[in-house]
Design a protein around this motif. Structure first.
Motif, short mmCIF file in Angstrom:
data_model
loop_
_atom_site.label_atom_id
_atom_site.label_comp_id
_atom_site.label_asym_id
_atom_site.label_seq_id
_atom_site.Cartn_x
_atom_site.Cartn_y
_atom_site.Cartn_z
N HIS A 142 1.67 -4.34 -1.85
CA HIS A 142 0.36 -4.41 -2.50
C HIS A 142 -0.57 -5.30 -1.68
CE1 HIS A 142 -2.73 -4.61 -5.48
NE2 HIS A 142 -2.48 -5.86 -5.82
N ALA A 143 -1.70 -4.74 -1.26
CA ALA A 143 -2.67 -5.48 -0.44
C ALA A 143 -3.38 -6.56 -1.23
CB ALA A 143 -3.70 -4.52 0.15
N GLY A 144 -3.47 -6.40 -2.54
CA GLY A 144 -4.21 -7.34 -3.36
C GLY A 144 -3.65 -8.74 -3.37
N LEU A 145 -2.38 -8.90 -3.02
CA LEU A 145 -1.79 -10.23 -2.98
C LEU A 145 -2.11 -10.97 -1.68
CD1 LEU A 145 1.68 -9.29 -4.50
CD2 LEU A 145 -0.28 -10.32 -5.68
N GLY A 146 -2.53 -10.22 -0.65
CA GLY A 146 -2.91 -10.83 0.62
C GLY A 146 -1.76 -11.21 1.52
N LEU B 131 5.83 10.82 2.06
CA LEU B 131 7.22 10.36 2.02
C LEU B 131 7.39 9.21 1.03
CD1 LEU B 131 8.27 10.41 5.78
CD2 LEU B 131 9.19 11.83 3.94
N TYR B 132 6.43 8.31 1.00
CA TYR B 132 6.50 7.20 0.06
C TYR B 132 6.30 7.65 -1.38
CZ TYR B 132 6.85 3.14 3.10
OH TYR B 132 7.31 2.20 3.96
N GLY B 133 5.48 8.64 -1.58
CA GLY B 133 5.18 9.08 -2.93
C GLY B 133 4.23 8.11 -3.61
N PRO B 134 4.01 8.32 -4.90
CA PRO B 134 3.05 7.47 -5.60
C PRO B 134 3.57 6.03 -5.72
CG PRO B 134 4.16 8.93 -7.14
CD PRO B 134 4.61 9.33 -5.76
N GLY B 135 2.63 5.11 -5.71
CA GLY B 135 2.97 3.71 -5.92
C GLY B 135 2.87 3.37 -7.40
N PRO B 136 3.09 2.12 -7.72
CA PRO B 136 2.95 1.71 -9.12
C PRO B 136 1.48 1.77 -9.55
CG PRO B 136 3.26 -0.20 -7.71
CD PRO B 136 3.45 1.01 -6.84
N ARG B 137 1.23 1.84 -10.83
CA ARG B 137 -0.15 1.82 -11.31
C ARG B 137 -0.81 0.48 -11.05
NH1 ARG B 137 1.12 4.49 -16.93
NH2 ARG B 137 1.33 6.62 -16.20
N SER B 138 -0.03 -0.59 -11.26
CA SER B 138 -0.59 -1.92 -11.08
C SER B 138 0.47 -2.88 -10.58
CB SER B 138 -1.19 -2.43 -12.39
OG SER B 138 -0.17 -2.63 -13.35
N VAL B 139 -0.01 -3.99 -10.00
CA VAL B 139 0.84 -5.09 -9.58
C VAL B 139 0.21 -6.36 -10.14
CG1 VAL B 139 1.72 -6.42 -7.62
CG2 VAL B 139 1.59 -3.91 -7.48
N ASP B 140 0.94 -7.07 -10.95
CA ASP B 140 0.43 -8.28 -11.60
C ASP B 140 -0.90 -8.02 -12.31
OD1 ASP B 140 2.64 -9.61 -10.65
OD2 ASP B 140 1.61 -10.48 -8.93
N GLU C 79 -3.23 -5.92 -11.55
CA GLU C 79 -4.29 -5.36 -10.68
C GLU C 79 -3.92 -3.94 -10.29
OE1 GLU C 79 -4.75 -7.52 -7.08
OE2 GLU C 79 -5.12 -9.42 -8.07
N PRO C 80 -4.90 -3.06 -10.10
CA PRO C 80 -4.59 -1.72 -9.59
C PRO C 80 -3.89 -1.83 -8.24
CG PRO C 80 -6.85 -1.81 -10.37
CD PRO C 80 -6.33 -3.23 -10.37
N PHE C 81 -2.86 -1.02 -8.05
CA PHE C 81 -2.09 -1.04 -6.81
C PHE C 81 -2.95 -0.54 -5.66
CE2 PHE C 81 0.87 1.17 -3.84
CZ PHE C 81 1.51 0.05 -3.37
N GLU C 82 -3.00 -1.33 -4.60
CA GLU C 82 -3.70 -0.97 -3.36
C GLU C 82 -2.68 -1.08 -2.23
OE1 GLU C 82 -7.14 -2.76 -0.45
OE2 GLU C 82 -7.09 -3.42 -2.54
N PRO C 83 -2.22 0.04 -1.69
CA PRO C 83 -1.15 -0.03 -0.69
C PRO C 83 -1.64 -0.53 0.67
CG PRO C 83 -1.85 2.23 -0.97
CD PRO C 83 -2.60 1.42 -1.99
N VAL C 84 -0.75 -1.23 1.33
CA VAL C 84 -0.93 -1.60 2.74
C VAL C 84 0.42 -1.32 3.39
CG1 VAL C 84 -0.33 -4.05 2.41
CG2 VAL C 84 -1.73 -3.37 4.35
N TYR C 85 0.37 -0.81 4.61
CA TYR C 85 1.58 -0.39 5.31
C TYR C 85 1.77 -1.24 6.55
CZ TYR C 85 1.21 3.76 2.38
OH TYR C 85 1.13 4.62 1.32
N MET C 86 3.03 -1.61 6.79
CA MET C 86 3.38 -2.38 7.99
C MET C 86 4.58 -1.74 8.67
SD MET C 86 3.03 -6.35 6.81
CE MET C 86 4.39 -6.24 5.66
#
Length: 121
Positions: A39-43, A88-97, A99-106
């Motif tokens: 989740h990108a929202g956590l930084g 391949l990853y499929g859908p992410g969670p609706r929210s994290v803590d 907040e709406p889930f915003e994916p970041v890939y590494m």
């Protein structure tokens, strides 16, 4: 590394402002190494990008009689996912803590890999 393909989630570990942290993440093995989505929202990706990170996953809650834990270490690089990778990853969670889930890939190209096994048979 093959063991990582048996589970979908693990933890990224690095330090942020000189303090260690561990963050949950989803992973996939790809031709380029290990790809991690979090989740990108956590930084946390800001602390990981260009830094040496550890990634670990295990089967501790599987009920198997042989348990394993894999840890790999390498430099993390933020990537823009291809449509194929996102599928391949499929859908992410609706929210994290909350907040709406915003994916970041590494991408992590492991330089060191350690495996521990525990036989309870």
């Amino acid at each position: 590394m093959e063991l990582l393909s048996r589970v979908s989630f693990g933890h990224v570990a690095t330090s942020m402002r000189a303090m260690p942290f561990v963050a949950p993440a989803r992973h996939l093995l790809t031709e380029d190494g290990l790809t991690v989505r979090m989740h990108a929202g956590l930084g946390y990706q800001q602390a990981c990008a260009g830094s040496v990170v550890a990634y670990g996953a295990d089967n501790f809650n599987s009920g198997d009689t042989v348990l394993w834990s894999v840890q790999c270490t390498g430099t993390a690089e933020i990537i823009e996912p291809t449509r194929a990778l996102e599928e391949l990853y499929g859908p992410g969670p609706r929210s994290v803590d909350g907040e709406p889930f915003e994916p970041v890939y590494m991408r992590l190209v492991p330089q060191f890999v350690t495996v521990h096994t525990f036989d309870y048979s």
